[in-house]
Design a protein around this motif. Structure first.
Motif, mmCIF file in Angstrom:
data_model
loop_
_atom_site.group_PDB
_atom_site.id
_atom_site.type_symbol
_atom_site.label_atom_id
_atom_site.label_comp_id
_atom_site.label_asym_id
_atom_site.label_seq_id
_atom_site.Cartn_x
_atom_site.Cartn_y
_atom_site.Cartn_z
ATOM 1 N N VAL A 1 4.357 28.211 -28.180
ATOM 2 C CA VAL A 1 3.069 28.902 -28.223
ATOM 3 C C VAL A 1 3.116 30.057 -27.227
ATOM 4 O O VAL A 1 3.444 29.869 -26.052
ATOM 5 C CB VAL A 1 1.910 27.950 -27.895
ATOM 6 N N VAL A 2 2.789 31.274 -27.705
ATOM 7 C CA VAL A 2 2.845 32.479 -26.866
ATOM 8 C C VAL A 2 1.453 33.109 -26.801
ATOM 9 O O VAL A 2 0.786 33.272 -27.841
ATOM 10 C CB VAL A 2 3.873 33.479 -27.429
ATOM 11 N N HIS A 3 1.027 33.477 -25.573
ATOM 12 C CA HIS A 3 -0.194 34.272 -25.358
ATOM 13 C C HIS A 3 0.272 35.672 -24.939
ATOM 14 O O HIS A 3 0.819 35.850 -23.858
ATOM 15 C CB HIS A 3 -1.056 33.671 -24.252
ATOM 16 N N THR A 4 0.067 36.656 -25.765
ATOM 17 C CA THR A 4 0.523 38.002 -25.430
ATOM 18 C C THR A 4 -0.589 38.803 -24.771
ATOM 19 O O THR A 4 -1.783 38.451 -24.875
ATOM 20 C CB THR A 4 1.026 38.722 -26.698
ATOM 21 N N GLY A 5 -0.226 39.875 -24.067
ATOM 22 C CA GLY A 5 -1.207 40.732 -23.391
ATOM 23 C C GLY A 5 -1.399 40.356 -21.935
ATOM 24 O O GLY A 5 -0.992 39.272 -21.476
ATOM 25 N N ALA A 6 -2.090 41.258 -21.203
ATOM 26 C CA ALA A 6 -2.283 41.079 -19.760
ATOM 27 C C ALA A 6 -3.440 40.148 -19.436
ATOM 28 O O ALA A 6 -3.618 39.762 -18.269
ATOM 29 C CB ALA A 6 -2.511 42.430 -19.093
ATOM 30 N N GLY A 7 -4.272 39.768 -20.388
ATOM 31 C CA GLY A 7 -5.398 38.878 -20.141
ATOM 32 C C GLY A 7 -6.175 38.665 -21.415
ATOM 33 O O GLY A 7 -5.925 39.294 -22.459
ATOM 34 N N VAL A 8 -7.202 37.814 -21.332
ATOM 35 C CA VAL A 8 -7.996 37.509 -22.517
ATOM 36 C C VAL A 8 -9.170 38.471 -22.675
ATOM 37 O O VAL A 8 -9.713 38.618 -23.772
ATOM 38 C CB VAL A 8 -8.498 36.053 -22.454
ATOM 39 N N GLY B 1 1.880 37.042 -21.646
ATOM 40 C CA GLY B 1 1.052 36.057 -20.948
ATOM 41 C C GLY B 1 1.681 34.672 -20.960
ATOM 42 O O GLY B 1 2.904 34.503 -20.871
ATOM 43 N N GLU B 2 0.873 33.660 -21.117
ATOM 44 C CA GLU B 2 1.340 32.267 -21.011
ATOM 45 C C GLU B 2 2.278 31.894 -22.172
ATOM 46 O O GLU B 2 2.025 32.237 -23.335
ATOM 47 C CB GLU B 2 0.134 31.336 -20.999
ATOM 48 N N ASP C 1 2.686 29.510 -15.565
ATOM 49 C CA ASP C 1 1.880 28.933 -14.479
ATOM 50 C C ASP C 1 0.571 28.338 -14.965
ATOM 51 O O ASP C 1 -0.208 27.798 -14.190
ATOM 52 C CB ASP C 1 1.622 29.981 -13.401
ATOM 53 N N GLY C 2 0.269 28.457 -16.260
ATOM 54 C CA GLY C 2 -0.943 27.882 -16.823
ATOM 55 C C GLY C 2 -2.191 28.706 -16.622
ATOM 56 O O GLY C 2 -3.286 28.247 -16.970
ATOM 57 N N LEU C 3 -2.078 29.935 -16.091
ATOM 58 C CA LEU C 3 -3.236 30.804 -15.851
ATOM 59 C C LEU C 3 -3.237 31.937 -16.862
ATOM 60 O O LEU C 3 -2.199 32.534 -17.149
ATOM 61 C CB LEU C 3 -3.199 31.349 -14.428
ATOM 62 N N SER C 4 -4.437 32.277 -17.387
ATOM 63 C CA SER C 4 -4.546 33.295 -18.421
ATOM 64 C C SER C 4 -4.616 34.714 -17.876
ATOM 65 O O SER C 4 -4.443 35.671 -18.627
ATOM 66 C CB SER C 4 -5.796 33.031 -19.273
ATOM 67 N N ASN C 5 -4.878 34.898 -16.588
ATOM 68 C CA ASN C 5 -4.970 36.235 -16.030
ATOM 69 C C ASN C 5 -3.697 36.663 -15.296
ATOM 70 O O ASN C 5 -3.693 37.634 -14.545
ATOM 71 C CB ASN C 5 -6.162 36.336 -15.080
ATOM 72 N N ALA D 1 -8.600 44.051 -20.135
ATOM 73 C CA ALA D 1 -7.306 43.653 -19.580
ATOM 74 C C ALA D 1 -6.250 43.568 -20.675
ATOM 75 O O ALA D 1 -5.091 43.959 -20.479
ATOM 76 C CB ALA D 1 -7.430 42.307 -18.872
ATOM 77 N N PHE D 2 -6.653 43.074 -21.828
ATOM 78 C CA PHE D 2 -5.700 42.919 -22.928
ATOM 79 C C PHE D 2 -5.132 44.269 -23.363
ATOM 80 O O PHE D 2 -3.934 44.401 -23.638
ATOM 81 C CB PHE D 2 -6.395 42.223 -24.112
#
Length: 300
Positions: free
Chosen positions: A215-222, A292-293, A185-189, A226-227
């Motif tokens: 490209v993978v963003h892992t974790g629940a947030g930045v 994440g994203e 969805d393009g949102l980091s949170n 949260a991460f």
């Protein structure tokens, strides 16, 4: 040799053959008789009768035989001057042209056969050119897959990647409030929550494309809190399906940190990508794995 009736006979000073008075050349050896005189009485017919001529002394041309003498000769005409000659003569009695031809001469000119025993440089050059062309064709056939991959790799390196969004997203399992669609969805949170290791999320695309990277963003947030609040995927298998039905598995090794992590793929004809969680770090009791994203990039 048969002599024409009623015509005087002399002998050739070269070979001694009898020659009628009206002939300018010997019918046996072709010797010119214009300079020969009549032999002396009692002299041998083979004795030479040529007399030396002083320099500059004009010599009268011997008169040609009379028409009656020519008409008395019956035989084939000379091919050069047309004068009739007896059948047994070898040379024309007027112009000394050969009267007898060999079978090869009678058959006419023949095209010379090409002989390879002479200069073969042209043949060798042509053979070398044919071998070079054949080698190029064979090399092109054998190296075609490698050449295609090399050209694709060159285009990948020079192209500017373009983000491509999936047309549909679904997961084998998901935590309430964190559906699979939140991963794109393009949102980091926001993130996809996988209840356990081994769960998977699948992305389908509307048309085939060449996938350059994931490209993978892992974790629940930045944010650090949260991460660290949920588990983070550290190993994911990307099962890529092409338009021809073939599958290719690309392992994604992820560090336990926030931010984008890229993996190059370079796969053509991609229509579907399935991400399977293989390992996770920091998974608390009763918690879940947060992915994440996820971003996909294609070649334009």
């Amino acid at each position: 040799m048969t002599e024409a009736p009623g015509i005087g006979t002399r002998h050739c000073p070269q070979c001694g053959a009898p020659v009628p008075d009206g002939d300018d050349f010997c019918g046996n050896c072709g010797t010119y008789l214009g300079w020969a005189g009549k032999p002396e009485p009692g002299a041998s017919p083979l004795a030479p009768t040529l007399e030396p001529v002083p320099p500059g002394r004009p010599v009268l041309r011997r008169p040609l035989p009379t028409a009656s003498a020519r008409d008395a000769v019956v035989g084939p005409p000379c091919p050069a001057c047309g004068t009739a000659n007896p059948p047994d003569r070898r040379f024309c009695r007027r112009c000394a042209a050969p009267l007898r031809t060999t079978a090869r001469e009678a058959a006419g000119p023949r095209r010379a056969r090409r002989r390879w025993g002479g200069d073969t440089s042209r043949l060798l050059r042509r053979l070398a050119a044919l071998l070079a062309v054949a080698a190029l064709v064979v090399a092109a056939v054998l190296l075609e897959p490698w050449i295609t991959r090399w050209l694709d790799d060159l285009r990948d390196r020079t192209a500017t990647p373009v983000a491509v969004a999936p047309s549909a997203t679904r997961a084998t399992a998901e935590v309430p409030g964190h559906p699979a669609s939140d991963a794109v969805d393009g949102l980091s949170n926001r993130y996809w929550g996988a209840p356990a290791v081994g769960d998977a999320v699948e992305f389908t695309f509307a048309s085939p494309f060449r996938l350059l990277s994931v490209v993978v963003h892992t974790g629940a947030g930045v944010q650090p809190e949260a991460f660290a609040g949920q588990g983070r995927a550290t190993a994911v298998d990307a099962v890529v399906t092409s338009v021809d039905g073939t599958h290719r598995t690309v392992p994604l090794s992820l560090g336990d940190r926030s931010g984008p992590q890229r993996t190059d793929t370079a796969i053509s004809g991609v229509v579907r990508v399935r991400l399977v969680v293989k390992q996770a770090a920091g998974l608390p009791p009763g918690g879940h794995v947060a992915l994440g994203e996820v971003e996909f990039f294609r070649r334009p």
